[in-house]
Scaffold this motif. Structure first.
Motif, PDB file in Angstrom:
ATOM      1  N   THR A   1       4.225   9.882   4.723  1.00  0.00           N
ATOM      2  CA  THR A   1       4.976   8.689   5.128  1.00  0.00           C
ATOM      3  C   THR A   1       4.333   8.056   6.345  1.00  0.00           C
ATOM      4  O   THR A   1       4.288   6.837   6.464  1.00  0.00           O
ATOM      5  CB  THR A   1       6.430   9.029   5.472  1.00  0.00           C
ATOM      6  OG1 THR A   1       6.492  10.345   5.946  1.00  0.00           O
ATOM      7  CG2 THR A   1       7.331   8.847   4.309  1.00  0.00           C
ATOM      8  N   LEU A   2       3.829   8.900   7.216  1.00  0.00           N
ATOM      9  CA  LEU A   2       3.193   8.383   8.425  1.00  0.00           C
ATOM     10  C   LEU A   2       2.004   7.510   8.056  1.00  0.00           C
ATOM     11  O   LEU A   2       1.826   6.410   8.579  1.00  0.00           O
ATOM     12  CB  LEU A   2       2.736   9.566   9.265  1.00  0.00           C
ATOM     13  CG  LEU A   2       2.580   9.355  10.749  1.00  0.00           C
ATOM     14  CD1 LEU A   2       3.882   8.883  11.325  1.00  0.00           C
ATOM     15  CD2 LEU A   2       2.171  10.651  11.399  1.00  0.00           C
ATOM     16  N   LEU A   3       1.218   8.010   7.126  1.00  0.00           N
ATOM     17  CA  LEU A   3       0.050   7.279   6.658  1.00  0.00           C
ATOM     18  C   LEU A   3       0.471   5.951   6.079  1.00  0.00           C
ATOM     19  O   LEU A   3      -0.095   4.905   6.360  1.00  0.00           O
ATOM     20  CB  LEU A   3      -0.594   8.086   5.528  1.00  0.00           C
ATOM     21  CG  LEU A   3      -1.821   8.889   5.838  1.00  0.00           C
ATOM     22  CD1 LEU A   3      -2.243   9.614   4.600  1.00  0.00           C
ATOM     23  CD2 LEU A   3      -2.915   7.951   6.287  1.00  0.00           C
ATOM     24  N   HIS A   4       1.493   6.040   5.253  1.00  0.00           N
ATOM     25  CA  HIS A   4       1.935   4.878   4.514  1.00  0.00           C
ATOM     26  C   HIS A   4       2.467   3.818   5.451  1.00  0.00           C
ATOM     27  O   HIS A   4       2.172   2.637   5.301  1.00  0.00           O
ATOM     28  CB  HIS A   4       3.023   5.326   3.540  1.00  0.00           C
ATOM     29  CG  HIS A   4       3.255   4.346   2.454  1.00  0.00           C
ATOM     30  ND1 HIS A   4       4.349   3.553   2.434  1.00  0.00           N
ATOM     31  CD2 HIS A   4       2.514   4.034   1.373  1.00  0.00           C
ATOM     32  CE1 HIS A   4       4.279   2.773   1.366  1.00  0.00           C
ATOM     33  NE2 HIS A   4       3.186   3.046   0.706  1.00  0.00           N
ATOM     34  N   GLU A   5       3.249   4.260   6.435  1.00  0.00           N
ATOM     35  CA  GLU A   5       3.951   3.270   7.248  1.00  0.00           C
ATOM     36  C   GLU A   5       3.115   2.719   8.391  1.00  0.00           C
ATOM     37  O   GLU A   5       3.372   1.622   8.867  1.00  0.00           O
ATOM     38  CB  GLU A   5       5.258   3.880   7.792  1.00  0.00           C
ATOM     39  CG  GLU A   5       6.270   4.029   6.686  1.00  0.00           C
ATOM     40  CD  GLU A   5       7.526   4.718   7.145  1.00  0.00           C
ATOM     41  OE1 GLU A   5       7.754   4.791   8.361  1.00  0.00           O
ATOM     42  OE2 GLU A   5       8.273   5.191   6.269  1.00  0.00           O
ATOM     43  N   THR A   6       2.119   3.495   8.855  1.00  0.00           N
ATOM     44  CA  THR A   6       1.302   2.950   9.933  1.00  0.00           C
ATOM     45  C   THR A   6       0.136   2.144   9.404  1.00  0.00           C
ATOM     46  O   THR A   6      -0.366   1.259  10.097  1.00  0.00           O
ATOM     47  CB  THR A   6       0.729   4.062  10.829  1.00  0.00           C
ATOM     48  OG1 THR A   6       0.099   5.024   9.984  1.00  0.00           O
ATOM     49  CG2 THR A   6       1.802   4.718  11.654  1.00  0.00           C
ATOM     50  N   GLY A   7      -0.306   2.476   8.208  1.00  0.00           N
ATOM     51  CA  GLY A   7      -1.427   1.742   7.644  1.00  0.00           C
ATOM     52  C   GLY A   7      -2.745   2.021   8.334  1.00  0.00           C
ATOM     53  O   GLY A   7      -3.647   1.193   8.345  1.00  0.00           O
ATOM     54  N   ILE A   8      -2.865   3.204   8.921  1.00  0.00           N
ATOM     55  CA  ILE A   8      -4.123   3.593   9.550  1.00  0.00           C
ATOM     56  C   ILE A   8      -4.822   4.545   8.592  1.00  0.00           C
ATOM     57  O   ILE A   8      -4.166   5.224   7.806  1.00  0.00           O
ATOM     58  CB  ILE A   8      -3.851   4.307  10.901  1.00  0.00           C
ATOM     59  CG1 ILE A   8      -3.001   3.405  11.794  1.00  0.00           C
ATOM     60  CG2 ILE A   8      -5.124   4.665  11.611  1.00  0.00           C
ATOM     61  CD1 ILE A   8      -2.539   4.068  13.059  1.00  0.00           C
ATOM     62  N   SER A   9      -6.134   4.599   8.682  1.00  0.00           N
ATOM     63  CA  SER A   9      -6.857   5.447   7.742  1.00  0.00           C
ATOM     64  C   SER A   9      -6.508   6.914   7.977  1.00  0.00           C
ATOM     65  O   SER A   9      -6.150   7.326   9.085  1.00  0.00           O
ATOM     66  CB  SER A   9      -8.355   5.240   7.895  1.00  0.00           C
ATOM     67  OG  SER A   9      -8.810   5.979   9.003  1.00  0.00           O
ATOM     68  N   ILE A  10      -6.626   7.684   6.915  1.00  0.00           N
ATOM     69  CA  ILE A  10      -6.150   9.075   6.943  1.00  0.00           C
ATOM     70  C   ILE A  10      -6.853   9.892   8.014  1.00  0.00           C
ATOM     71  O   ILE A  10      -6.224  10.699   8.701  1.00  0.00           O
ATOM     72  CB  ILE A  10      -6.297   9.717   5.554  1.00  0.00           C
ATOM     73  CG1 ILE A  10      -5.777  11.149   5.583  1.00  0.00           C
ATOM     74  CG2 ILE A  10      -7.721   9.690   5.060  1.00  0.00           C
ATOM     75  CD1 ILE A  10      -5.314  11.647   4.263  1.00  0.00           C
ATOM     76  N   ASP A  11      -8.151   9.660   8.181  1.00  0.00           N
ATOM     77  CA  ASP A  11      -8.881  10.459   9.175  1.00  0.00           C
ATOM     78  C   ASP A  11      -8.322  10.231  10.573  1.00  0.00           C
ATOM     79  O   ASP A  11      -8.122  11.164  11.341  1.00  0.00           O
ATOM     80  CB  ASP A  11     -10.363  10.084   9.172  1.00  0.00           C
ATOM     81  CG  ASP A  11     -11.039  10.583   7.928  1.00  0.00           C
ATOM     82  OD1 ASP A  11     -10.680  11.692   7.491  1.00  0.00           O
ATOM     83  OD2 ASP A  11     -11.889   9.871   7.392  1.00  0.00           O
ATOM     84  N   LEU A  12      -8.075   8.967  10.873  1.00  0.00           N
ATOM     85  CA  LEU A  12      -7.595   8.649  12.220  1.00  0.00           C
ATOM     86  C   LEU A  12      -6.197   9.205  12.437  1.00  0.00           C
ATOM     87  O   LEU A  12      -5.889   9.723  13.510  1.00  0.00           O
ATOM     88  CB  LEU A  12      -7.603   7.143  12.437  1.00  0.00           C
ATOM     89  CG  LEU A  12      -8.992   6.546  12.671  1.00  0.00           C
ATOM     90  CD1 LEU A  12      -8.917   5.042  12.770  1.00  0.00           C
ATOM     91  CD2 LEU A  12      -9.620   7.125  13.916  1.00  0.00           C
ATOM     92  N   VAL A  13      -5.346   9.105  11.415  1.00  0.00           N
ATOM     93  CA  VAL A  13      -3.999   9.648  11.572  1.00  0.00           C
ATOM     94  C   VAL A  13      -4.073  11.146  11.808  1.00  0.00           C
ATOM     95  O   VAL A  13      -3.398  11.694  12.688  1.00  0.00           O
ATOM     96  CB  VAL A  13      -3.137   9.333  10.339  1.00  0.00           C
ATOM     97  CG1 VAL A  13      -1.824  10.083  10.413  1.00  0.00           C
ATOM     98  CG2 VAL A  13      -2.875   7.858  10.258  1.00  0.00           C
TER      99      VAL A  13
END
Lengths: 548, 213
Positions: free
Chosen positions: A38-50
């Motif tokens: 959900t964090l990935l989805h809602e922030t829209g930042i690339s997975i590596d950075l998250v």
């Protein structure tokens, strides 16, 4: 958390960990526990950075994770708390306290740990020894054993603690380490469904220093040598050596520091209110009960006058009858720092920790009113604090201020929410003629409001500082560049004329501008530090009302 | 209210009783208070002293260091085509220690960056093996049949072609998988984390599927 807290947390995260971490952190604060997807989805930042951001947050203890609430097998959830992020603001104070208590070594240990989040003892000791050696004069160096003993002292006094072992890691390591680590719950299976997270204190090994084999001295990094080469060599060396404490990470115990700050605040308040000698007596009392009193206790364990007398350092030269007089004086003081708990043993005395905090918070509120609205408004404010409920007419009379001015001040205070108005109707229709209008001051809500104002202030200060440095970015970059050139010229042994020539690349007005910028930024930074002192006091007062 | 004009207090009782008299009231406020109100009292100066100065230095040093540590994550910036002169200086400063490997014992496994590994699903692997064997068996059988029975070549040809077609399809599928893997490898910065391999014991890293191709 409030909007002000979120804003301040965001700014702090951005300053220390960059904008990506800020975005992730802000999102976590706003939406509570969340899993990676959900964090990935809602922030829209690339997975590596998250992922990296989460690693950074976890590393610094800002973010905790637990397996999901929906039972075993559900995705890991991450959560963060404003409280922990706001500690970043207090980092300079922690470091400074460590310096006053344990000297340069203690300072560097705490500094390294705060910078890195958590570290093993061996790597901390090495880094600190290297840094100390770097600052020493040629030919001398810092011994590892000295640094480790300072480290052990910090652990003994609970300023440092082990990071709690991860639940999953404990189960993986098998019964050998997991069973003794959780003696309180022997029967329950390892299903951390409970919402309360385990505190570091709940692990018995929390303050046990592992046996570390570290022999040697701090090494001086030679500036001439090829840095890259040396670094890789150093890393290889670190990797190859083992010190027997791998996997045991240490972190700074903020709660312990806060207890120390609280004690210091009480001592200095006594010193200001009464005199130096009485503050030394209170200091002795606090030191004696440091170990026996629990962190959340409302007052210290009772100490008899005899015990206090025996524990007073002889350098103070306080005779027994004088001590008794001082104690009576302290008990009679309206600030109620010290209370009498009994008559046995020449009188039993306690330090009223929570009441002292409440009184200090009250004094803070009063001084805020005084500085913002003048001493006459402060008089009204104090009057209301003392008399609890007063009608408007009574306020005017008691404060001995002309009616018109008193009204003006009272209404200003009311509009600022520092004073509250309570209506007490004689009849249920709230008719104004049959209603009492009582003015009152509620200390706790007012303190909370003031705390929010403080958060806002710090956020504004940071914002302003960022703006100031952005405005003169070009100038700052130029001066940095020139400094770099100067350093390289000096290293290569250039002529003095050359150096002055480079120095003159910054013109006089530019220099002036830089100087004033430096002054502004220093002021803003200093203000941040000092607002944090107020924040600390108000926070501890509010926390103390929760527990007591 | 009837007998009273506008602007006169519209109360049904004597207002004076509350201590609100004519002329003793502050002026009414119009509109919200200004964003930056004039302060009647100037703020007290900041505390100054050795302690404050030291804390200030500590704060600024801390901020500087934190920005250079690898914990400070930079967004994936789209680099400008021409490198700025200043950037080179800044970069040199930031290069201090650009690597940081967390102890994965203390972190959730899912945060570990994925190492490049050929992600061959076991199911498909098995299928390809079996189907190839099948194909070979069928082919050889067909060959035998062809040898034995030349009289009806069309049918056997037909069948082999069909099989071949099947095989091609599978090969295409496999190629697609490989492309996927390559794509995933590339958008990951390999140099950032390096010790993810320690945890590969139980993963499909060991079940290297290369040999079957």
């Amino acid at each position: 958390m409030t909007a002000q807290e979120v804003r301040l947390c965001g700014l702090l995260l951005r300053e220390h960990f960059g904008e990506v971490v800020e975005k992730v952190g802000r999102h976590l604060i706003r939406s509570g526990a969340q899993n990676l997807r959900t964090l990935l989805h809602e922030t829209g930042i690339s997975i590596d950075l998250v992922k990296k951001s989460l690693c950074v947050l976890v590393q610094h203890g800002v973010c905790v994770f637990s397996s999901g609430r929906k039972g075993p097998g559900s995705p890991t959830e991450y959560r963060t708390s404003c409280d922990r992020i706001l500690r970043i603001l207090r980092y300079p104070r922690y470091i400074y306290t460590a310096k006053t208590l344990y000297g340069d070594t203690g300072e560097l240990i705490i500094e390294e740990l705060l910078q890195r989040g958590d570290m093993t003892m061996s790597s901390t000791v090495k880094t600190v020894a290297d840094r100390l050696t770097q600052n020493m004069e040629e030919g001398r160096s810092m011994d590892y054993s000295e640094v480790s003993s300072a480290f052990s002292k910090l652990v003994e006094t609970h300023f440092l603690q082990r990071c709690p072992p991860m639940a999953a890691a404990a189960t993986k390591n098998g019964a050998a380490s997991a069973t003794p680590a959780t003696p309180a719950t022997p029967g329950t299976p390892a299903a951390p469904v409970s919402t309360t997270l385990p505190t570091p204190e709940s692990f018995p090994d929390c303050y046990r220093v592992p046996h570390v084999t570290l022999i040697g001295k701090g090494k001086r990094r030679l500036s001439n040598e090829d840095g890259e080469d040396q670094r890789s060599a150093k890393r290889a060396k670190i990797d190859s050596e083992t010190h027997g404490d791998e996997g045991i990470y240490w972190q700074v115990n903020f709660e312990r520091f806060h207890l120390h700050f609280r004690d210091q605040a009480i001592i200095s308040a006594v010193a200001n209110k009464l005199d130096q000698t009485s503050s030394e007596i209170v200091r002795t009392m606090l030191r004696m009960s440091e170990v026996t009193t629990s962190p959340t206790a409302t007052c210290t364990k009772p100490l008899s006058a005899n015990e206090i007398f025996r524990s007073l350092p002889s350098s103070y030269n306080i005779a027994r009858p004088i001590l008794d007089q001082y104690l009576t004086l302290l008990v009679d003081d309206p600030m109620e720092f010290v209370g009498k708990a009994g008559e046995s043993g020449g009188g039993m005395y306690v330090v009223n920790l929570h009441r002292a905090l409440a009184n200090l918070a009250r004094a803070t509120l009063e001084s805020v009113v005084q500085e913002r609205f003048g001493s006459r408004s402060a008089r009204i404010f104090r009057l209301l604090l003392r008399k609890r409920h007063l009608e408007q007419k009574q306020v005017e009379d008691f404060a001995m201020i002309p009616a018109k001015e008193a009204k003006d001040m009272l209404y200003t205070l009311l509009s600022q929410n520092l004073v509250q108005l309570q209506e007490i109707p004689k009849t249920p229709d709230y008719a104004p003629s049959r209603t009492f209008y009582l003015y009152t001051v509620n200390q706790l809500p007012t303190a909370r409001m003031l705390l929010q104002n403080c958060y806002k202030t710090v956020a504004n200060l940071i914002e302003r500082r960022l703006f100031e440095s952005k405005e003169s970015k070009r100038l700052l970059e130029k001066s940095q560049r020139i400094e770099a050139i100067l350093a390289s010229l000096q290293a290569s042994g250039a002529e003095p004329e050359q150096l002055t020539e480079v120095e003159e690349m910054i013109t006089a007005p530019e220099k002036q501008q830089l100087e004033s910028l430096r002054l502004h930024i220093n002021k803003l930074d200093s203000a941040e530090n000092q607002v944090d002192e107020t924040i600390f006091l108000l926070e501890s007062y509010i926390n103390s009302t929760v527990t007591s | 209210m009837a007998g009273k004009g506008r602007g006169v207090a519209a109360f049904t009782f004597n207002v004076e009783a509350l201590g609100i008299g004519r002329g003793s009231m502050p002026e009414a406020r119009v509109g919200p208070s200004p964003l930056f109100p004039n302060t009647d009292f100037k703020p007290v100066p900041l505390k100054a002293g050795e302690e404050e100065d030291y804390m200030l230095a500590l704060k600024q040093e801390m901020r500087g260091t934190m920005q250079r540590l690898p914990h400070n994550i930079k967004p994936n910036s789209n680099k400008a085509e021409v490198e700025k002169y200043t950037e080179r200086y800044l970069k040199q400063k930031q290069m201090e220690d650009d690597e940081w490997t967390p102890d994965w014992n203390l972190f959730p496994k899912e945060l570990m960056p994925q190492k490049k590994k050929p992600r061959v699903k076991p199911g498909t692997k098995k299928k390809t093996v079996i189907s190839r064997k099948d194909a070979e068996a069928v082919l050889s059988k067909l060959d035998e049949l062809a040898k034995n029975d030349d009289g009806n070549p069309e049918k056997s040809d037909d069948e082999t072609e069909k099989k071949k077609g099947n095989e091609d399809e599978e090969e295409i599928e496999e190629e697609e998988y490989e492309e996927e893997d390559i794509e995933e490898d590339n958008d990951y910065i390999e140099s950032y984390f390096d010790n993810g391999e320690d945890f590969g014991a139980g993963s499909d890293d060991n079940m290297d599927g290369e040999g079957t191709y």
